[in-house]
Design a protein around this motif. Structure first.
Motif, PDB file in Angstrom:
ATOM      1  N   UNK A 275       0.076  27.112   2.993  1.00  0.00           N
ATOM      2  CA  UNK A 275       0.227  25.748   2.519  1.00  0.00           C
ATOM      3  C   UNK A 275       1.304  25.627   1.459  1.00  0.00           C
ATOM      4  N   UNK A 276       1.345  26.588   0.543  1.00  0.00           N
ATOM      5  CA  UNK A 276       2.376  26.559  -0.499  1.00  0.00           C
ATOM      6  C   UNK A 276       3.770  26.730   0.103  1.00  0.00           C
ATOM      7  N   UNK A 277       3.873  27.586   1.122  1.00  0.00           N
ATOM      8  CA  UNK A 277       5.167  27.801   1.771  1.00  0.00           C
ATOM      9  C   UNK A 277       5.638  26.528   2.477  1.00  0.00           C
ATOM     10  N   UNK A 278       4.709  25.846   3.135  1.00  0.00           N
ATOM     11  CA  UNK A 278       5.056  24.588   3.800  1.00  0.00           C
ATOM     12  C   UNK A 278       5.476  23.546   2.768  1.00  0.00           C
ATOM     13  N   UNK A 279       4.725  23.426   1.676  1.00  0.00           N
ATOM     14  CA  UNK A 279       5.074  22.478   0.616  1.00  0.00           C
ATOM     15  C   UNK A 279       6.484  22.730   0.095  1.00  0.00           C
ATOM     16  N   UNK A 280       6.790  24.002  -0.154  1.00  0.00           N
ATOM     17  CA  UNK A 280       8.110  24.348  -0.690  1.00  0.00           C
ATOM     18  C   UNK A 280       9.214  23.994   0.297  1.00  0.00           C
ATOM     19  N   UNK A 281       8.977  24.271   1.580  1.00  0.00           N
ATOM     20  CA  UNK A 281      10.006  23.975   2.574  1.00  0.00           C
ATOM     21  C   UNK A 281      10.172  22.472   2.764  1.00  0.00           C
ATOM     22  N   UNK A 282       9.062  21.738   2.782  1.00  0.00           N
ATOM     23  CA  UNK A 282       9.143  20.286   2.910  1.00  0.00           C
ATOM     24  C   UNK A 282       9.906  19.685   1.731  1.00  0.00           C
ATOM     25  N   UNK A 283       9.625  20.177   0.533  1.00  0.00           N
ATOM     26  CA  UNK A 283      10.330  19.688  -0.658  1.00  0.00           C
ATOM     27  C   UNK A 283      11.832  19.883  -0.527  1.00  0.00           C
ATOM     28  N   UNK A 284      12.210  21.078  -0.124  1.00  0.00           N
ATOM     29  CA  UNK A 284      13.648  21.381   0.005  1.00  0.00           C
ATOM     30  C   UNK A 284      14.299  20.498   1.069  1.00  0.00           C
ATOM     31  N   UNK A 285      13.634  20.315   2.199  1.00  0.00           N
ATOM     32  CA  UNK A 285      14.223  19.562   3.300  1.00  0.00           C
ATOM     33  C   UNK A 285      14.252  18.061   3.024  1.00  0.00           C
ATOM     34  N   UNK A 286      13.298  17.563   2.238  1.00  0.00           N
ATOM     35  CA  UNK A 286      13.303  16.136   1.901  1.00  0.00           C
ATOM     36  C   UNK A 286      14.524  15.755   1.084  1.00  0.00           C
ATOM     37  N   UNK A 287      15.069  16.713   0.369  1.00  0.00           N
ATOM     38  CA  UNK A 287      16.224  16.446  -0.480  1.00  0.00           C
ATOM     39  C   UNK A 287      17.536  16.579   0.292  1.00  0.00           C
TER      40      UNK A 287
END
Length: 201
Positions: A28-40
Motif C-alpha cells: 500500500x505504501x509503495x502504491x501511494x508513493x507511485x501514485x503521488x509521483x505520477x499525479x505530479x
C-alpha cells in the motif's frame, strides 16, 4: 525500484516483494508513493510510465469517475488548531469543482463490520457517537477532517473562487486486487467535520 516492483505485481500476483505479515502495508505504501509521483506528472507522461497494477487501477478509477488529478500529498494546515495533514490526491471534475480524494490501497477486509465489545457493536466517540466503529467510518472521519482543514484555508478558497472553482467536494477511493470503490463524502460527515476538528484539538 518501482520498475522492479511493477514486474513482480503487474500480472496480478503478489510476488515476493509483498510476502510476510506486513506485506500488504508495504505494498500500500509503495502504491501511494507511485501514485503521488505520477499525479505530479502531465497526463501524457503518465500514459508512458511504468505502473504497479493497483496504481494503474487507481488512475483507471479516477478516469471512470471523470476525476483529473492535478496534485498529490497536498498539505493542509490549521494554525489556530495546530493541526495538519495531507490530501492524498487533488482532482478536478469539470471546470468548477475540486475533489479531494483519500486513497486506501490494498485493503481487502470488511469495511462495514463494526468492532465488537462483549458481542455488541461499538460506536465512535464525541460528535460521531451515532456512527458505528467500522473501517469505512474511520476512513470517512479522516476524510471529513482533511476536507474541513482544506476548506478552512481562506486564501486557498478565495484563489479557487477567482478561478471559477465554486465547489470543493471529497471522496474516499478503495483500490485492491478485486477492483475499486468510490464513496463520496456524505453530507452527515461533512456537517460533523468542524465539531470533529474541535474534538481532536
Amino acid at each position: 525500484w518501482s520498475r522492479g516492483v511493477h514486474e513482480l505485481v503487474s500480472d496480478g500476483r503478489k510476488g515476493p516483494a509483498w510476502t510476510g505479515p506486513d506485506g500488504g502495508q508495504r505494498r500500500g505504501r509503495a502504491v501511494d508513493a507511485q501514485v503521488t509521483r505520477l499525479c505530479k506528472m502531465s497526463e501524457a507522461a503518465r500514459k508512458s510510465a511504468s505502473m504497479m497494477r493497483m496504481t494503474r487501477m487507481t488512475f483507471a478509477a479516477l478516469a471512470h469517475h471523470a476525476l483529473v488529478p492535478v496534485d498529490a500529498q497536498r498539505v493542509v494546515v490549521d494554525g489556530q488548531r495546530r493541526l495538519a495533514t495531507a490530501v492524498d490526491i487533488v482532482c478536478q471534475r469539470g471546470t468548477d469543482e475540486l475533489v479531494l480524494v483519500e486513497l486506501k490501497a490494498g485493503y481487502a477486509g470488511s469495511r462495514t463490520a463494526a468492532a465488537l465489545w462483549g458481542g455488541r457493536p461499538c460506536f465512535m466517540k464525541g460528535p460521531l457517537s451515532k456512527a458505528k466503529d467500522t473501517v469505512l467510518h474511520r476512513h470517512l472521519a479522516q476524510l471529513a477532517a482533511t476536507t474541513a482543514l482544506f476548506r478552512s484555508e481562506t486564501g486557498t478558497m478565495q484563489a479557487l473562487e477567482r478561478k471559477q472553482v465554486t465547489t470543493v467536494s471529497a471522496a474516499l477511493l478503495y483500490v485492491n486486487e478485486q477492483g475499486s470503490e468510490l464513496h463520496a463524502l456524505p453530507d452527515w460527515w461533512a456537517r460533523k467535520s468542524t465539531k470533529l476538528l474541535d474534538a481532536i484539538t
